[in-house]
Design a protein around this motif. Structure first.
Motif, PDB file in Angstrom:
ATOM      1  N   ARG A 209       0.831  -1.210   0.000  1.00 53.52           N
ATOM      2  CA  ARG A 209       0.000   0.000   0.000  1.00 53.52           C
ATOM      3  C   ARG A 209       0.860   1.252   0.000  1.00 53.52           C
ATOM      4  NH1 ARG A 209      -3.584  -2.884   3.386  1.00 53.52           N
ATOM      5  NH2 ARG A 209      -2.583  -2.046   5.245  1.00 53.52           N
ATOM      6  N   LYS A 210       1.927   1.222   0.816  1.00 56.27           N
ATOM      7  CA  LYS A 210       2.830   2.373   0.886  1.00 56.27           C
ATOM      8  C   LYS A 210       3.467   2.626  -0.480  1.00 56.27           C
ATOM      9  CE  LYS A 210       5.112   5.637   2.854  1.00 56.27           C
ATOM     10  NZ  LYS A 210       6.411   5.681   3.496  1.00 56.27           N
TER      11      LYS A 210
ATOM     12  N   GLN B  90       1.811   6.816  -6.921  1.00 57.15           N
ATOM     13  CA  GLN B  90       0.848   7.845  -7.328  1.00 57.15           C
ATOM     14  C   GLN B  90       1.454   9.238  -7.179  1.00 57.15           C
ATOM     15  OE1 GLN B  90      -1.569   7.165  -9.073  1.00 57.15           O
ATOM     16  NE2 GLN B  90      -1.499   4.968  -8.667  1.00 57.15           N
ATOM     17  N   SER B  91       2.173   9.422  -6.086  1.00 59.43           N
ATOM     18  CA  SER B  91       2.807  10.705  -5.850  1.00 59.43           C
ATOM     19  C   SER B  91       3.893  10.984  -6.895  1.00 59.43           C
ATOM     20  CB  SER B  91       3.365  10.719  -4.428  1.00 59.43           C
ATOM     21  OG  SER B  91       4.189  11.809  -4.248  1.00 59.43           O
TER      22      SER B  91
ATOM     23  N   GLU C  86       2.323   1.805  -3.383  1.00 62.32           N
ATOM     24  CA  GLU C  86       1.287   2.278  -4.304  1.00 62.32           C
ATOM     25  C   GLU C  86       1.087   3.791  -4.145  1.00 62.32           C
ATOM     26  OE1 GLU C  86      -0.741   0.848  -6.644  1.00 62.32           O
ATOM     27  OE2 GLU C  86      -1.862   2.717  -6.881  1.00 62.32           O
ATOM     28  N   ARG C  87       1.063   4.237  -2.890  1.00 59.19           N
ATOM     29  CA  ARG C  87       0.918   5.686  -2.630  1.00 59.19           C
ATOM     30  C   ARG C  87       2.103   6.461  -3.198  1.00 59.19           C
ATOM     31  NH1 ARG C  87      -1.931   7.354   2.516  1.00 59.19           N
ATOM     32  NH2 ARG C  87      -0.288   8.915   2.661  1.00 59.19           N
ATOM     33  N   THR C  88       3.294   5.910  -2.972  1.00 57.17           N
ATOM     34  CA  THR C  88       4.503   6.566  -3.469  1.00 57.17           C
ATOM     35  C   THR C  88       4.451   6.683  -4.989  1.00 57.17           C
ATOM     36  OG1 THR C  88       5.691   5.551  -1.642  1.00 57.17           O
ATOM     37  CG2 THR C  88       7.025   6.474  -3.401  1.00 57.17           C
TER      38      THR C  88
END
Lengths: 212, 388
Positions: B369-370, B376-377, B372-374
């Motif tokens: 999840r982490k 997107q950023s 995936e967030r990275t």
């Protein structure tokens, strides 16, 4: 490190006759949140933040009376300005900002505006102080809270011919412990961490078991 | 297959050797070439030579006083200030005889790869001796003296006015290349790496996006420690496709460090060889789709030289030459018996690793999840541009 080492010298400022609208446009244009207000002698007589402007603006829910924004900033600016001096330590300035819950400090020399620092500048300084902007590896060690520990570990680092980028020392969770955090100019920490373990200190990072 | 891809190697590249016990060990090249030979995927008579980069080529990126310092160090003339000023003579980059020549041969290999693609009709070229992505303009860092990729990129910029996409899948941030072109909108860099919180060089945060005209042309995906194949490859595929589509390069250069494997002693990522089979597949596809096939690949890190690097780098060549069906066969007994006595570890018998080689990671979903967030950023600047 002193305030003059990190302050922005090219300050954007206004005078007290500036209209609220102009001040607002200036902030938008330069993407800043604070404008020091000075007189002809460059003496600091006030400070205006984006929050002051917002407070003075009409609500979006009612019809705007735009002429309000033509009023001069001296009607809404904060006249009790908290400042710092160029030779203050950075940590003192940070403390002042925390104490007064403000996010910007104009810097004065003999009453005249010569610079400004904001919370962003302090964060940049923190990154620099921790050495995280230069190629390095992070090493965190727990040692007894006794004299000579830093020197012992540092001389071990020297033995491994590794240059120290930065070092932080802070109290551990238990009173009898201290934590040493190094940023070291090396890609391969393994030989050093082994030496540190060999003399009996606890390597907190890189600690792989903790993460799994 | 012939003339589609060129394999570059010269024995001079083996002389880039800091010391007997240094983790950077070019024996990897011999082990890889021998494996490729034993699976009949590379005829050693067709190997093309590297060359020694000239001083003027090194000057495309490096400072004159730095090159002089490297030469002095090679000749045994060092002063104590070399370590702090030029990063030479440190534990990472100790001085060794003929250091300048050896480092210039690695650079020359990557330049030869460029020449094959731009002058001699090859579609792809591979220089496994290159990939020294930590080298700075005026300083050695992280086992790297001269930055072959940066030099090759500048060389392509000047000689062919090519728009270059550089993608770096080494476990360490590709800092040297990123900073060399940080303000340049004609060179786009992507680096996927273990987060700087855990690993050298500490930089490569998702917010490093370039500066000035180059803003939006540097991409970083810092991954959590213990990231596994699927999460890595998901991020890799997404960012590589998106950025290629946006940037439309003339040529792709891939840095293929092989240290994101769970056996690697220097990093904390948890890949298996599957990762190194998938990475070049996409590079190959995109090079054909966008660049008329122009793809230059270099090596990089990789510190388990017995169990990981030979398979990872051989697979890179197999992909380049469309011989990946070999990956289904066992590793030849002849290769294993030739090298087993020198290796402390048991050599692998198949190309693919068993899943069981990775430790069980309780935080797996959190890590995914982490990451995936990275990701997107990291893609933010492209999305912003689209909105405009």
């Amino acid at each position: 490190m002193m305030v003059q080492d990190i302050m922005i010298k090219d300050v954007i400022f206004i005078d007290e006759a500036t209209s609220i609208k102009e001040a607002f446009d200036k902030m938008e244009h330069h993407r800043i949140r604070h404008l020091p207000v000075v007189n002809k002698e460059m003496e600091i007589i006030g400070i205006l933040s984006d929050r002051d402007i917002r407070k003075a603006s009409p609500s979006i829910l009612e019809d705007w009376r735009y002429e309000l924004l033509d009023r001069p900033v001296n009607e809404i600016m904060n006249k009790n300005v908290i400042t710092a001096l160029p030779f203050d330590f950075v940590e003192e300035a940070a403390n002042t900002m925390m104490e007064h819950q403000i996010s910007c400090l104009p810097i004065e020399d003999n009453g005249q505006l010569i610079g400004i620092i904001t919370d962003t500048d302090l964060l940049k300084t923190l990154v620099k102080l921790t050495g995280a902007d230069m190629p390095s590896s992070r090493l965190e060690i727990e040692v007894p809270n006794e004299s000579g520990m830093l020197s012992e570990v540092a001389s071990l680092i020297k033995k491994h011919n590794i240059n120290i980028q930065s070092v932080l020392v802070y109290p551990g969770k238990e009173l009898d412990k201290k934590i040493l955090v190094f940023r070291l100019q090396t890609m391969n920490l393994r030989p050093l961490t082994q030496s540190i373990k060999n003399i009996g200190y606890k390597v907190l990072w890189p600690d792989l078991e903790m993460k799994i | 297959m012939m003339n589609e891809a060129g394999f570059i190697f010269s024995p001079e590249q083996l002389k880039y050797k800091f010391s007997e016990h240094h983790p950077f060990n070019q024996k990897r090249l011999i082990l890889t070439i021998d494996l490729l030979e034993k699976v009949n995927a590379l005829d050693t008579n067709t190997i093309l030579p590297a060359r020694m980069a000239t001083d003027s080529e090194l000057l495309l990126i490096h400072d004159e006083d730095y090159i002089r310092a490297v030469k002095d160090a090679s000749a045994g003339k060092t002063t104590a200030s070399f370590a702090t000023k030029y990063g030479i003579g440190t534990e990472d980059t100790p001085v060794f005889p003929d250091m300048h020549e050896a480092a210039a041969w690695l650079v020359g290999g990557t330049l030869s790869a460029v020449d094959l693609v731009f002058e001699h009709g090859f579609k792809h070229a591979l220089n496994l001796g290159g990939g020294l992505h930590h080298g700075f303009r005026g300083k050695a860092s992280g086992f790297c003296v001269y930055n072959d990729s940066s030099i090759a990129i500048e060389y392509m910029r000047r000689k062919y006015q090519a728009r270059v996409l550089y993608i770096d899948t080494d476990a360490h941030h590709g800092d040297g290349v990123q900073w060399a072109f940080y303000d340049d909108p004609e060179v786009c860099t992507i680096s996927l790496h273990e987060s700087g919180r855990f690993l050298f060089p500490g930089t490569g945060s998702v917010n490093e996006r370039g500066t000035g005209d180059g803003y939006g042309y540097s991409f970083n995906v810092p991954l959590e420690a213990f990231t596994e194949d699927n999460s890595f490859l998901y991020a890799y595929e997404k960012i590589f496709r998106e950025v290629t589509k946006f940037f439309k390069p003339d040529v792709i250069i891939t840095q293929n460090g092989a240290d994101a494997h769970c056996f690697d002693p220097l990093t904390h990522l948890c890949g298996t060889t599957k990762m190194f089979f998938e990475i070049p597949k996409l590079a190959h596809e995109l090079a054909h789709e966008y660049c008329d096939g122009r793809w230059i690949a270099v090596g990089g890190g990789g510190y388990d030289i017995w169990r990981v690097v030979p398979r990872a780098w051989s697979a890179l060549w197999l992909e380049m030459t469309e011989q990946t069906s070999i990956l289904k066969e066992p590793i030849p007994e002849s290769w294993i018996s030739r090298w087993q006595s020198e290796s402390k570890e048991t050599l692998p018998t198949s190309w693919y690793d068993e899943d069981s080689i990775c430790p069980v990671i309780p935080r797996r979903n959190e890590i995914k999840r982490k990451n995936e967030r990275t990701l997107q950023s990291a893609l933010k600047s492209i999305k912003e541009r689209r909105r405009k």
